[in-house]
Design a protein around this motif. Structure first.
Motif, PDB file in Angstrom:
ATOM      1  N   TRP A 252      13.790  32.819  95.721  1.00 24.22           N
ATOM      2  CA  TRP A 252      12.842  32.080  94.885  1.00 24.22           C
ATOM      3  C   TRP A 252      12.583  30.658  95.388  1.00 24.22           C
ATOM      4  CZ3 TRP A 252      10.035  34.860  91.737  1.00 24.22           C
ATOM      5  CH2 TRP A 252      10.527  36.128  91.374  1.00 24.22           C
ATOM      6  N   LEU A 253      12.717  30.409  96.685  1.00 25.63           N
ATOM      7  CA  LEU A 253      12.479  29.058  97.216  1.00 25.63           C
ATOM      8  C   LEU A 253      11.065  28.591  96.902  1.00 25.63           C
ATOM      9  CD1 LEU A 253      14.088  28.903 100.793  1.00 25.63           C
ATOM     10  CD2 LEU A 253      15.157  28.606  98.545  1.00 25.63           C
ATOM     11  N   GLU A 254      10.954  27.296  96.579  1.00 21.05           N
ATOM     12  CA  GLU A 254       9.653  26.679  96.363  1.00 21.05           C
ATOM     13  C   GLU A 254       9.231  25.994  97.662  1.00 21.05           C
ATOM     14  OE1 GLU A 254       9.646  24.429  92.713  1.00 21.05           O
ATOM     15  OE2 GLU A 254      10.857  25.968  91.697  1.00 21.05           O
ATOM     16  N   PRO A 255       7.917  25.669  97.802  1.00 19.59           N
ATOM     17  CA  PRO A 255       7.461  25.104  99.078  1.00 19.59           C
ATOM     18  C   PRO A 255       8.294  23.915  99.551  1.00 19.59           C
ATOM     19  CG  PRO A 255       5.582  25.682  97.727  1.00 19.59           C
ATOM     20  CD  PRO A 255       6.800  25.936  96.883  1.00 19.59           C
ATOM     21  N   GLN A 256       8.671  23.034  98.626  1.00 19.70           N
ATOM     22  CA  GLN A 256       9.470  21.870  99.020  1.00 19.70           C
ATOM     23  C   GLN A 256      10.868  22.300  99.495  1.00 19.70           C
ATOM     24  OE1 GLN A 256       9.843  18.905  95.903  1.00 19.70           O
ATOM     25  NE2 GLN A 256      11.073  17.569  97.226  1.00 19.70           N
ATOM     26  N   ASP A 257      11.398  23.369  98.886  1.00 19.67           N
ATOM     27  CA  ASP A 257      12.714  23.881  99.310  1.00 19.67           C
ATOM     28  C   ASP A 257      12.674  24.334 100.770  1.00 19.67           C
ATOM     29  OD1 ASP A 257      13.557  23.534  96.699  1.00 19.67           O
ATOM     30  OD2 ASP A 257      13.267  25.639  96.152  1.00 19.67           O
ATOM     31  N   ILE A 258      11.575  24.980 101.127  1.00 23.00           N
ATOM     32  CA  ILE A 258      11.445  25.486 102.500  1.00 23.00           C
ATOM     33  C   ILE A 258      11.494  24.314 103.479  1.00 23.00           C
ATOM     34  CG2 ILE A 258       9.917  26.716 104.112  1.00 23.00           C
ATOM     35  CD1 ILE A 258       8.785  28.220 101.671  1.00 23.00           C
TER      36      ILE A 258
END
Ligand SMILES: [Zn+2]
Length: 432
Positions: A252-258
């Motif tokens: 469930w990574l969000e764009p900022q997490d990536i």
């Protein structure tokens, strides 16, 4: 060993036929060529490679090998209930004597299906180290840390355990066994120990294994607990991502997490079978690859998979995103094979492993091509990812030593491991 007249995949998974590959006594690949080396007698046994494929072995980036004891035990529950109502009570009864045969059986299964190294998160770590040593496989072993009390790391038994494991086993067995730190997850730990373990890992220069954003519930509850921070953002704030991290799942990574994961050089260990079996979701692996994030492949534990067959996870990884995205391109066979081999080795910090190239460690597998599902050949990489099975592996070699060959486990008493694992499972269940 000198592989003679064999098909090979090079570092980019391009096919070369009728090759000679020599493995020297130091356990490294010393020769690759169209013809026999000048000194063929220096390599020992000559292996007839006709109708066979030699390729890099699989690196399983996320496993809980002793959970072989729980194969088929807890089914059809969402992750939180699966873990807290079924898995944790069973694990509370497990002893070193139970883990020993299960660990042997897990390693046998991995070798059978072409895995040469794995990253393992669990307990009973002296027993796991013993089996890594005796079996000949490679392992990055981490002792799982959970803490619900807000304790400091130095005040828990985990510090003593990790200090012992590092001094006793890090780099043991010619470097086959490495020790990583571990945090089970954000939701099974509290901030003091997360910060302390990150600092300890940073000081020692070791890697760290952690579960991240496996389910949407876990991901959203983390944000509620930590002022909107996702698990990746919270772990970064605690200093965890300052060490080489292998983050299991990342569904469930969000764009900022990536971006954060990439900036810190962290590895996503995707576990497609486990994620789909537990209904956790399908991570957008093509987007992670497009962003330049390193992705490796894991089986997770046999309670949620229920096997250590990397070929099956490879197949599921390839197909899952195509189905979800309704995109028939997605991950290419070459990308998938790199994810399952070289990327896993890199996640373990093994820069000289994971490729079939001169100078690399001879962590190699041989696949039998002489079967209905492997013919005809248009592009052999496609056959391997879409048509092959782990059971097509006929030889598994680690550091130049043959550990599995044609049905024989050369370092494991397989009958005994199977019998004792069943007996251990029956005994635990009778005491629950
Ligand atoms: Zn796991």
């Amino acid at each position: 060993m000198l592989f003679k007249d064999i098909s090979i995949f090079d570092g980019g998974f391009k096919l070369h036929e009728h090759q000679y590959v020599g493995v020297d006594t130091s356990g490294r690949i010393a020769y690759i060529g169209d013809g026999a080396p000048a000194d063929p007698d220096a390599y020992g046994e000559v292996y007839d490679g006709r109708r066979k494929l030699l390729m890099p072995g699989m690196f399983n980036a996320h496993a809980h090998a002793p959970m072989t004891l729980l194969r088929g035990y807890a089914e059809n529950l969402p992750l939180q209930r699966w873990l807290f109502e079924m898995v944790f009570p069973f694990e509370a009864k497990m002893t070193d004597d139970d883990v020993l045969p299960a660990m042997r059986l897990a390693v046998a299964e991995m070798l059978r299906f072409g895995t040469v190294g794995f990253s393992d998160m669990y307990f009973n770590s002296d027993v796991r180290a013993q089996v890594v040593g005796e079996s000949g496989i490679k392992c990055n072993m981490s002792h799982s840390i959970s803490d619900f009390a807000g304790a400091r790391y130095a005040d828990t038994p985990f510090k003593g355990i990790n200090d012992h494991l590092i001094s006793a086993y890090h780099g043991a067995f010619d470097g086959r066994l490495l020790v990583d730190y571990c945090l089970h997850s954000e939701y099974t730990t509290r901030e003091p120990i997360v910060r302390d373990v990150a600092a300890a890992a940073r000081e020692s220069g070791l890697g760290l294994q952690v579960h991240v954003s496996e389910t949407r519930q876990e991901h959203e509850e983390c944000k509620q607990r930590h002022g909107g921070l996702t698990p990746v953002q919270y772990l970064e704030a605690c200093g965890v991502l300052d060490v080489p991290v292998t983050a299991a799942h990342c569904v469930w990574l969000e764009p900022q997490d990536i971006e954060i994961m990439k900036a810190h050089g962290a590895t996503v260990a995707t576990c497609p079978a486990s994620n789909m079996k537990l209904g956790s979701g399908v991570p957008p692996i093509p987007r992670y690859l497009d962003a330049g994030l390193r992705v490796a492949l894991g089986t997770d534990g046999p309670a949620s998979n229920n096997n250590h067959n990397m070929f099956q996870d490879l197949y599921l990884m390839l197909l899952a995103n195509r189905g979800v995205d309704r995109d028939p391109v997605g991950i290419t066979p070459e990308q998938a094979l790199t994810i399952a081999t070289a990327n896993g080795a890199q996640a373990q910090g093994r820069e000289d492993c994971g490729k079939l190239e001169p100078g690399f460690k001879a962590d190699l597998i041989v696949l039998d091509l002489d079967s209905p599902w492997m013919m005809p050949v248009t592009d052999l990489a496609r056959n391997v990812v879409y048509a092959a099975n782990g059971s097509d592996v006929v030889l598994t070699m680690v550091d130049g030593r043959v550990l599995y060959r044609d049905g024989e486990y050369l370092t494991i008493d397989i009958e005994r491991a199977m019998f004792e694992t069943q007996a251990a499972r029956d005994s635990i269940v009778s005491r629950l």
